[in-house]
Design a protein around this motif. Structure first.
Motif, PDB file in Angstrom:
ATOM      1  N   LEU A 115       0.863  -1.188   0.000  1.00  0.00           N
ATOM      2  CA  LEU A 115       0.000   0.000   0.000  1.00  0.00           C
ATOM      3  C   LEU A 115       0.902   1.241   0.000  1.00  0.00           C
ATOM      4  O   LEU A 115       2.114   1.126  -0.051  1.00  0.00           O
ATOM      5  CB  LEU A 115      -0.880  -0.011   1.262  1.00  0.00           C
ATOM      6  N   ALA A 174     -10.918  -3.100  -0.134  1.00  0.00           N
ATOM      7  CA  ALA A 174     -10.653  -2.311  -1.344  1.00  0.00           C
ATOM      8  C   ALA A 174      -9.212  -2.507  -1.793  1.00  0.00           C
ATOM      9  O   ALA A 174      -8.949  -2.679  -2.989  1.00  0.00           O
ATOM     10  CB  ALA A 174     -10.925  -0.843  -1.061  1.00  0.00           C
ATOM     11  N   SER A 175      -8.257  -2.515  -0.821  1.00  0.00           N
ATOM     12  CA  SER A 175      -6.846  -2.688  -1.181  1.00  0.00           C
ATOM     13  C   SER A 175      -6.620  -4.046  -1.835  1.00  0.00           C
ATOM     14  O   SER A 175      -5.814  -4.173  -2.750  1.00  0.00           O
ATOM     15  CB  SER A 175      -5.960  -2.598   0.058  1.00  0.00           C
ATOM     16  N   GLU A 177      -8.814  -5.753  -3.597  1.00  0.00           N
ATOM     17  CA  GLU A 177      -9.370  -5.735  -4.954  1.00  0.00           C
ATOM     18  C   GLU A 177      -8.417  -5.024  -5.920  1.00  0.00           C
ATOM     19  O   GLU A 177      -8.434  -5.279  -7.120  1.00  0.00           O
ATOM     20  CB  GLU A 177     -10.761  -5.072  -4.970  1.00  0.00           C
ATOM     21  N   ASN A 178      -7.565  -4.121  -5.396  1.00  0.00           N
ATOM     22  CA  ASN A 178      -6.612  -3.401  -6.240  1.00  0.00           C
ATOM     23  C   ASN A 178      -5.321  -4.168  -6.501  1.00  0.00           C
ATOM     24  O   ASN A 178      -4.450  -3.672  -7.217  1.00  0.00           O
ATOM     25  CB  ASN A 178      -6.248  -2.058  -5.589  1.00  0.00           C
ATOM     26  N   GLN A 179      -5.174  -5.348  -5.911  1.00  0.00           N
ATOM     27  CA  GLN A 179      -3.965  -6.136  -6.148  1.00  0.00           C
ATOM     28  C   GLN A 179      -3.959  -6.642  -7.595  1.00  0.00           C
ATOM     29  O   GLN A 179      -5.025  -6.846  -8.183  1.00  0.00           O
ATOM     30  CB  GLN A 179      -3.919  -7.338  -5.187  1.00  0.00           C
ATOM     31  N   GLU A 181      -4.078  -9.018 -10.731  1.00  0.00           N
ATOM     32  CA  GLU A 181      -5.009 -10.143 -10.843  1.00  0.00           C
ATOM     33  C   GLU A 181      -4.395 -11.481 -10.424  1.00  0.00           C
ATOM     34  O   GLU A 181      -5.022 -12.263  -9.725  1.00  0.00           O
ATOM     35  CB  GLU A 181      -5.494 -10.244 -12.298  1.00  0.00           C
ATOM     36  N   ARG A 184      -4.258 -11.681  -6.606  1.00  0.00           N
ATOM     37  CA  ARG A 184      -5.426 -11.341  -5.788  1.00  0.00           C
ATOM     38  C   ARG A 184      -5.937 -12.572  -5.038  1.00  0.00           C
ATOM     39  O   ARG A 184      -6.251 -12.520  -3.855  1.00  0.00           O
ATOM     40  CB  ARG A 184      -6.522 -10.748  -6.674  1.00  0.00           C
TER      41      ARG A 184
END
Lengths: 258, 258
Positions: A115, A174-175, A177-179, A181, A184
């Motif tokens: 992050l 949310a973090s 989901e931003n990884q 693909e 994830r």
């Protein structure tokens, strides 16, 4: 300590020795693996290895404390009799271990997500602090000799526990989901494994609430906490390693990592 | 040693074991972190790790000395009784540790600022020398059995202490203002944490001046020094690591560090 059968004594004894070996081996695996991941992921592997190293130290101590708490004598029939030696088995080693390792376990999960610096520090402080509070509140119940005291502190300890779970699933949702693909699913697995293994601890904590008698409670608690530690520390550590390797390949390419 | 309750004995015992584990873990964290900082900051991490390694060694010794100073016996009621074994608890381990680590702690703070070579050497000698003097003057008071002797040596030891604080806040003030903006706050935090944790030692030293009785003084002194050591060594060490990483990123960029 209450008297145990030789089989019960040996089961716990060997479980402790197994866990020392597993934790020490996982430490070395994670630290050797540092050279195979990109710059940004080295700290995550350093800390995952530290968690296992700290656990290895404590399992060595717990093993010795267990050995010292009993006398083994061979009776006339050839059977081995296990009696309490008069030395106290030091249950506090587990809590001292958790006080150090549980905040670090959450920090390794946050670090591998990469992050922003600000988010990393704020999430680490919040989750690490809640984890330490959870352990501190659990301890008076663990050493209590009556059930109501155990229930009281166990319930208080559940408050920061629920907060951490909420943060992992909602606050970090949310973090995650931003990884990228391809990692994830692994990050979700690490979160789920953390949650599953952590869910195991309160179940073990509640064993004395049941109708089980003295020595069965002791064996259940020791073996139960040991399995939970293996999953939460060595198991999650290996997942963190896999995430770090995949993210490094994506971000740095094979060549940049050496 | 005076007799303690089992709870008092266990508190100190577990605090020592916890501190050994924390110091050893921080050592490894700092040394593994050397590969993540630029050339100019590797020595600061080497020394921060050394401070924790020396402390880990001494806490292992202190732990064993504490264990040997008492006999634990289980009474007929199942309670554990703690009595003095006749072996002296070796308080000198702390002073031997500090004689080595306190000058190094000041040197790691100076190194991470990256002053000129001349300034680094002169400040290290001045501050390191004052720190050694402070420890040597404190020891005769620590082992004194009467309060006036403790007060006398404690007061003498306070002279180099005040000199160090003055150097940290006035002598190094200009150098700290010259640090890059993104680390200035961290350097100030490291200085403040050093000051705060060091301020803790004289308070612990003065516990025997109070009205507390035998075993409470022992527990207060041991737990107090242990908390101060944790902050001054492991806490400051992690801050030094953060400063070194940030300054490396600014000066060398991600690529140059490996």
């Amino acid at each position: 300590m209450e008297n145990l059968s030789f089989g019960q004594y040996s089961l716990v004894y060997n479980a402790f020795s197994f866990t020392f070996a597993t934790m020490a081996a996982t430490t070395l695996f994670l630290w050797l693996g540092r050279s195979q991941v990109g710059h940004a992921y080295k700290t995550a592997l350093t800390i995952s290895g530290l968690v296992c190293a700290i656990a290895a130290y404590h399992y060595l101590r717990i093993f010795q404390s267990w050995e010292g708490a009993f006398n083994i004598e061979q009776g006339v029939t050839g059977d081995f009799n296990v009696t309490a030696s008069g030395y106290a088995f030091n249950q506090a080693y587990r809590y001292v271990d958790w006080l150090l390792t549980v905040p670090l376990l959450l920090i390794e999960l946050i670090l591998v997500m990469r992050l922003t610096e600000k988010e990393t520090v704020s999430k680490s402080l919040k989750l690490g602090g809640a984890a330490a509070l959870m352990i501190i509140l659990g301890y008076p119940g663990e050493i209590a000799t009556d059930i109501p005291t155990r229930v009281l502190w166990g319930t208080l300890s559940a408050i920061p526990f629920v907060y951490i779970i909420w943060q992992l699933f909602v606050g970090l949702g949310a973090s995650i989901e931003n990884q990228p693909e391809n990692v994830r699913e692994l990050v979700k697995k690490a979160r789920l494994l953390t949650f599953a293994s952590w869910g195991f601890y309160p179940i073990v904590y509640m064993i004395p609430y049941t109708n089980l008698s003295g020595s069965n409670v002791t064996v259940g608690v020791e073996v139960g906490y040991t399995i939970a530690d293996l999953i939460a520390k060595a198991g999650v550590g290996v997942l963190i390693y896999m995430i770090a390797v995949r993210k490094s390949q994506a971000e740095y390419g094979d060549k940049a990592v050496g």
